[in-house]
Design a protein around this motif. Structure first.
Motif, mmCIF file in Angstrom:
data_model
loop_
_atom_site.group_PDB
_atom_site.id
_atom_site.type_symbol
_atom_site.label_atom_id
_atom_site.label_comp_id
_atom_site.label_asym_id
_atom_site.label_seq_id
_atom_site.Cartn_x
_atom_site.Cartn_y
_atom_site.Cartn_z
ATOM 1 N N GLU A 135 0.825 -1.208 0.000
ATOM 2 C CA GLU A 135 0.000 0.000 0.000
ATOM 3 C C GLU A 135 0.860 1.259 0.000
ATOM 4 N N LEU A 136 2.035 1.172 0.620
ATOM 5 C CA LEU A 136 2.916 2.334 0.715
ATOM 6 C C LEU A 136 3.479 2.719 -0.642
ATOM 7 N N ARG A 137 3.777 1.714 -1.500
ATOM 8 C CA ARG A 137 4.282 1.944 -2.856
ATOM 9 C C ARG A 137 5.542 2.797 -2.874
ATOM 10 N N SER A 138 6.439 2.548 -1.947
ATOM 11 C CA SER A 138 7.720 3.251 -1.965
ATOM 12 C C SER A 138 8.559 2.713 -3.118
ATOM 13 N N ASP A 139 9.721 3.339 -3.346
ATOM 14 C CA ASP A 139 10.621 2.771 -4.336
ATOM 15 C C ASP A 139 11.115 1.419 -3.829
ATOM 16 N N ILE A 140 11.594 0.592 -4.745
ATOM 17 C CA ILE A 140 11.945 -0.792 -4.415
ATOM 18 C C ILE A 140 13.011 -0.867 -3.325
ATOM 19 N N ALA A 141 14.009 0.017 -3.386
ATOM 20 C CA ALA A 141 15.089 -0.006 -2.393
ATOM 21 C C ALA A 141 14.549 0.251 -0.987
ATOM 22 N N THR A 142 13.611 1.197 -0.863
ATOM 23 C CA THR A 142 13.029 1.508 0.451
ATOM 24 C C THR A 142 12.219 0.316 0.971
ATOM 25 N N SER A 143 11.429 -0.291 0.099
ATOM 26 C CA SER A 143 10.643 -1.456 0.509
ATOM 27 C C SER A 143 11.552 -2.594 0.956
ATOM 28 N N GLN A 144 12.631 -2.800 0.241
ATOM 29 C CA GLN A 144 13.581 -3.861 0.618
ATOM 30 C C GLN A 144 14.220 -3.563 1.970
ATOM 31 N N SER A 145 14.482 -2.292 2.247
ATOM 32 C CA SER A 145 15.099 -1.938 3.543
ATOM 33 C C SER A 145 14.160 -2.263 4.693
#
Length: 518
Positions: free
Chosen positions: A340-350
Motif C-alpha cells: 500500500e505504501l508503494r515506496s521505491d523498491i530499495a526503500t521497501s527492501q530496507s
C-alpha cells in the motif's frame, strides 16, 4: 541455347536461311518455322521462342501486326524484321513495338549471324541481371526478418533514429499502417531461462496475436508491436493465451507490460512506458499484465502515504511464543502495508531487511550464518510476492522452533499441575487459583489456558472427573464405605449431597445406585 523461330511466306527463303545459318555457332537453335504471322503466334503460344526472325510482308498477319501482338502479349521476345529496300522505312515504324533489329533483303548469313550474336549477348546480359536481382531479392528475404528485429531494437533504444528512418524502413518492410495506432507488448520471463526461451515467447506471440507489425528481443525481454485493436479485451484475451501456452510448455510464467495506443513513430516513448510498467512487477507480482492505468497515481500515493505503520514487537511476540497462525497473519499485514505504501523498491527492501534481522535474532545462534545466507537470497528476489513467501518460510521455521520449546516447557508445567491434583484430591481448597498462586506462583488465567491447551479440558472439570474416578476406585475396594466418608476423602467436606449430584453427573447414577448395581 536460345530458341529461334523463322517466319516467311516464301518456302525458298525459309529453307535457304534454315540451311546457311550456323545457328549453334551463334548460341541458338532453330526451334521452328512458320509461313505467316498467324502460324507464328500459334507456335509462340506453345513453344515460347527467345528470338523471332520474320518477314514483314505476309498474308493473314504480316510482320508488323505480329510484332505488335508479341509486344503486347510476350514483350520479352526479341523480334528481327526482314524487309525489302522499299519496305525499310515502313519497317522502322515497328520501333514502337520494341523492334530494334532489321535485315534488308537479300541478306547473307554473316548479317544474320551478327544480329543473332548481338541478340544473344543482350539476352545473356539480361539473364545475368535477372539472376543477380533474383539472388539479391532472395538474400534480402532471408535477412529481412533479422533486419526488422535490429531496426525495432535500434528504433526504441537509439535516439538518432527518427521519422525519416521509419519512412525508409516502412517501404523496405512493406508496412503500411496509414493512420492506425499501435501498442507495444514487453514480455518478461519470471525465473531462470535460456536464450531459446525468448525465441519461443516471440514465436508463440506472433502466432497467437493478430496484426503483428514488428518484433524483436531487447536484452532479456521480448518486444512485440501490434496494431491497436478495436476491442482491447480481445488483445488482453490473446495475451492471456500466450502466457498460458508458454507456461504449459516451458513451466515459466510471464509478466507482460502493455503500452497505451499511439502512432508508430512514437514507439520509443511507448517502450519507455512498458519498462516503467515492468518496474511495478515488484508490487503487482509475477504472471500479471501491467498497463499504465495499473500504476497511475502510485508515485503520488507513495509521496503522500508517509512511513510504514507496523507493530514489529507484536510480531516478535507471536514468534517467541510459537503462535504460527497469529505470526502468519502479522507477516501478511506487514507486506500488505508495504504494498500500500508503494515506496521505491530499495526503500521497501530496507523495511524487509530490518524486520528479517529482528526475526532471525530469535532463532538459534548456531543457525545465524544460514539465516544470513537466506537474507542474501531474499534480496535477490524481484517481486514482493516472492519475498513474502520466502520471508514466511523462514519465519515459520523459527516460530515452530519456539513452539517446540514452549510445548516442552508447558508440558512440564501441566504435568506438575496434574501431580498436584492427584496429591490434593481430598483438599477442599484445591482450585486453579490455589494451584497457580500457592504452588506454582503463576498467573491463574495463563495457567488455565495452558492447561486446557495441553489437556483439552478446563481445570475444574478435570478435577471433578478425577475425584469421581477416584471415588469409583474406593467403592470397588470397599463396598461398605459410607457416602459421607467418600465426600470427606475427596474434598467435598461435609456436603455428601453435592458429592452425590456430581457423582451422578459423571458416572450416570448416584453412589448408592452404583454400590447396589455392583
Amino acid at each position: 541455347m536460345y530458341k529461334v523461330l523463322l517466319v516467311d511466306d516464301e518456302r525458298i527463303i525459309l529453307d535457304g536461311i534454315s540451311r546457311i545459318v550456323d545457328w549453334e555457332g551463334a548460341g541458338t537453335v532453330l526451334a521452328g518455322t512458320a509461313r505467316n504471322g498467324i502460324e507464328a503466334y500459334e507456335f509462340v503460344s506453345v513453344n515460347r521462342p527467345d528470338i523471332i526472325i520474320s518477314d514483314i510482308k505476309m498474308p493473314g498477319m504480316d510482320g508488323l501486326q505480329l510484332a505488335a501482338k508479341l509486344h503486347a502479349d510476350f514483350p520479352d521476345i526479341r523480334v528481327v524484321l526482314l524487309s525489302g529496300f522499299g519496305e525499310f522505312e515502313y519497317a522502322r515504324s515497328a520501333m514502337e513495338y520494341g523492334v530494334k533489329h532489321y535485315l534488308l533483303k537479300p541478306c547473307n548469313e554473316n548479317k544474320i549471324m551478327e544480329v543473332l550474336q548481338e541478340l544473344v549477348g543482350e539476352l545473356e546480359q539480361e539473364r545475368e541481371s535477372e539472376q543477380f536481382v533474383r539472388t539479391m531479392r532472395e538474400g534480402l528475404e532471408k535477412v529481412l526478418p533479422y533486419v526488422k528485429e535490429q531496426f525495432l531494437k535500434e528504433f526504441v533504444t537509439n535516439k538518432t533514429y527518427g521519422n525519416r528512418d521509419w519512412e525508409y524502413y516502412r517501404h523496405l518492410f512493406r508496412v503500411d499502417l496509414g493512420s492506425r495506432h499501435v501498442r507495444l507488448l514487453l514480455f518478461h520471463l519470471d525465473g531462470p531461462f535460456e536464450f531459446e526461451h525468448l525465441f519461443a515467447v516471440k514465436n508463440i506471440a506472433e502466432e497467437l496475436l493478430d496484426k503483428t507489425v514488428l518484433s524483436s528481443t531487447v536484452g532479456d525481454h521480448v518486444l512485440i508491436v501490434v496494431e491497436d485493436p478495436e476491442e482491447l479485451s480481445v488483445l488482453l484475451e490473446r495475451i492471456g493465451n500466450i502466457r498460458e501456452t508458454f507456461l504449459r510448455y516451458y513451466r515459466i510464467d510471464l509478466t507482460i507490460a502493455l503500452s497505451e495506443a499511439d502512432v508508430i513513430t512514437r514507439t520509443r516513448k511507448l517502450f519507455k512506458q512498458t519498462l516503467e510498467c515492468l518496474n511495478y512487477r515488484f508490487y503487482l507480482g509475477e504472471g500479471s499484465v501491467i498497463t499504465e492505468r495499473d500504476i497511475l497515481g502510485l508515485t503520488t500515493e507513495s509521496a503522500e502515504s508517509g512511513d510504514l505503520n507496523f507493530n514489529e514487537e507484536h510480531l516478535m511476540l507471536q514468534i517467541k511464543t510459537g503462535r504460527w497462525e497469529e505470526a502468519s497473519r502479522e507477516i501478511d499485514l506487514f507486506f500488505q502495508r508495504i504494498a500500500e505504501l508503494r515506496s521505491d523498491i530499495a526503500t521497501s527492501q530496507s523495511y524487509v531487511i530490518q524486520l528479517f534481522m529482528a526475526m532471525i535474532r530469535l532463532g538459534k545462534s548456531d543457525d545465524m550464518s544460514r539465516y544470513m545466507d537466506q537474507m542474501v537470497k531474499l534480496m535477490q528476489l524481484d517481486t514482493l510476492q516472492a519475498i513474502q513467501a520466502f520471508f514466511k518460510e523462514a519465519a515459520e521455521h523459527i516460530t515452530l522452533l519456539h513452539y517446540e520449546q514452549t510445548k516442552t516447557k508447558n508440558s512440564a508445567i501441566v504435568s506438575k499441575v496434574i501431580d498436584i491434583v492427584n496429591n490434593h484430591l481430598g483438599d477442599p481448597e484445591l482450585s486453579l487459583n490455589w494451584v497457580a498462586h500457592q504452588m506454582l506462583y503463576m498467573n491463574s488465567d495463563y495457567l488455565g489456558k495452558l492447561f486446557k491447551k495441553e489437556t483439552g479440558e478446563k481445570f475444574s472439570n478435570y478435577v471433578m472427573k478425577t475425584r469421581i474416578s477416584k471415588a469409583i476406585d474406593l467403592i470397588e475396594q470397599n463396598r461398605d464405605i459410607k457416602i459421607f466418608e467418600l465426600a470427606e476423602q475427596l474434598g467435598f467436606g461435609d456436603n455428601p449431597q453435592y458429592f452425590s449430584q456430581v457423582f451422578k453427573k459423571y458416572a450416570g447414577c448416584t453412589p448408592s445406585e452404583y454400590m447396589k448395581s455392583n
